[in-house]
Design an enzyme around this catalytic site. Structure first.
Site, mmCIF file in Angstrom:
data_model
loop_
_atom_site.group_PDB
_atom_site.id
_atom_site.type_symbol
_atom_site.label_atom_id
_atom_site.label_comp_id
_atom_site.label_asym_id
_atom_site.label_seq_id
_atom_site.Cartn_x
_atom_site.Cartn_y
_atom_site.Cartn_z
ATOM 1 N N ASN A 151 -5.320 -0.482 14.239
ATOM 2 C CA ASN A 151 -5.450 -0.703 15.675
ATOM 3 C C ASN A 151 -4.569 0.233 16.496
ATOM 4 O O ASN A 151 -4.712 0.331 17.718
ATOM 5 C CB ASN A 151 -5.107 -2.153 16.035
ATOM 6 N N THR A 152 -3.657 0.955 15.855
ATOM 7 C CA THR A 152 -2.756 1.823 16.600
ATOM 8 C C THR A 152 -2.265 2.954 15.711
ATOM 9 O O THR A 152 -2.432 2.934 14.491
ATOM 10 C CB THR A 152 -1.542 1.026 17.143
ATOM 11 N N SER A 181 5.410 7.692 2.283
ATOM 12 C CA SER A 181 6.293 8.296 3.299
ATOM 13 C C SER A 181 7.219 9.294 2.622
ATOM 14 O O SER A 181 7.555 9.149 1.431
ATOM 15 C CB SER A 181 7.120 7.204 3.982
ATOM 16 N N TYR A 207 12.710 -0.170 3.343
ATOM 17 C CA TYR A 207 11.554 0.674 3.640
ATOM 18 C C TYR A 207 11.357 1.728 2.554
ATOM 19 O O TYR A 207 10.237 1.929 2.053
ATOM 20 C CB TYR A 207 11.735 1.345 4.996
#
Length: 299
Positions: free
Chosen positions: A6-7, A133, A158
């Site tokens: 959505n983004t 990442s 993360y």
């Protein structure tokens, strides 16, 4: 299907695929935001077909429900892009008892992929693309404390989850290859993308993300449109092979158009990959039935 679409990078990935004729499913936690994103895509590509699916990767109940819905609606799936991710600045535990960042970034995608994998296995050229990442290089997987009960640092959480994304991809690739199915597993990373990803982060990170600073940070950050190209290349480039990793090239891998890149030595530790796989099956209750991993030489 693209999770977290959505983004940001996920939205741009979905938009680009829809504009080139793909029927796209936006799998998002917030149904209203997913619907708004679908409207934005169809406004720019009126002939596209865009659907939505509610999916909260931090909840195994939601993962199972979304998988059931997808299976009921779609007999086949050509492409699954595990894009959704996040990081919590403070320690948080999900309803299933998992550390939130690890649950959202690894355990949820692991479980969802396993639950819908049969929809890809008979489709020639189908792919599972998982977005990692550059931060994975600083990650370690602490099997004695996966959920950071002994102390929490959001960066460590993360980086661990992004390393887990690559270990999952490489182990899945071996299992798919050993089964002789047409589906392949590939990984990608967007570099440093200027998105809403850092909205809950400390002030310096939020400042760096601001579009107003793009003239000063162009060498460090890139637009979500360019950042999305890595996942798109991993998804559709006919030259891509299973077990490969795509992202911006160069020593830092911060910005640029995607190329095949190398991941850390830790990500290729086959014993750790298998241990993570077994632990992920135990924690999620999702057992993969596609073949057995091919014999490997310990790293």
């Amino acid at each position: 299907m693209i999770t977290g679409a959505n983004t940001g990078v996920g939205f741009e990935t979905a938009k680009l695929l829809a504009e080139h004729g793909a029927t796209v499913i936006l799998a998002c936690r917030n149904a209203d935001k997913a619907a708004a994103a679908a409207d934005r895509i169809t406004a720019s590509a009126p002939d596209s077909t865009v659907r939505t699916l509610q999916l909260d990767l931090a909840s195994l109940a939601s993962v199972r429900g979304a998988a059931e819905q997808l299976r009921a609606d779609h007999p086949r799936l050509d492409l699954l892009i595990n894009n959704a991710g996040g990081v919590r600045p403070r320690h948080a535990v999900t309803e299933d008892g998992f550390e939130s960042t690890f649950a959202t970034n690894h355990l949820g995608p692991f479980a969802f992929t396993g639950l819908v994998l049969d929809r890809l296995l008979t489709v020639p050229g189908s792919r599972v693309v998982t977005v990692s990442s550059i931060g994975h290089r600083r990650g370690t997987v602490d099997f004695e404390d996966l959920h950071f009960t002994r102390g929490y640092r959001y960066t460590h959480a993360y980086f661990q989850s992004k390393l887990a994304n690559l270990m999952f991809t490489y182990e899945l690739h071996r299992r798919l290859a050993s089964a002789g199915v047409p589906t392949v597993a590939v990984a990608a990373h967007p570099g440093n993308a200027r998105t809403e990803f850092g909205r809950e982060m400390p002030l310096p990170v939020r400042v760096m993300m601001r579009p107003q600073l793009r003239m000063l940070t162009w060498w460090l950050m890139q637009s979500p449109q360019v950042a999305a190209l890595a996942a798109v290349r991993a998804a559709v480039d006919p030259g891509v092979r299973g077990g490969e990793y795509y992202g911006p090239p160069g020593r830092a891998q911060f910005t640029g158009h995607p190329a095949r890149v190398q991941s850390s030595a830790r990500s290729h530790d086959t014993a750790a990959q298998r241990r993570l796989w077994q632990e992920s099956e135990r924690l999620t209750g999702v057992t993969y039935t596609v073949g057995e991993p091919a014999p490997v030489t310990p790293s």
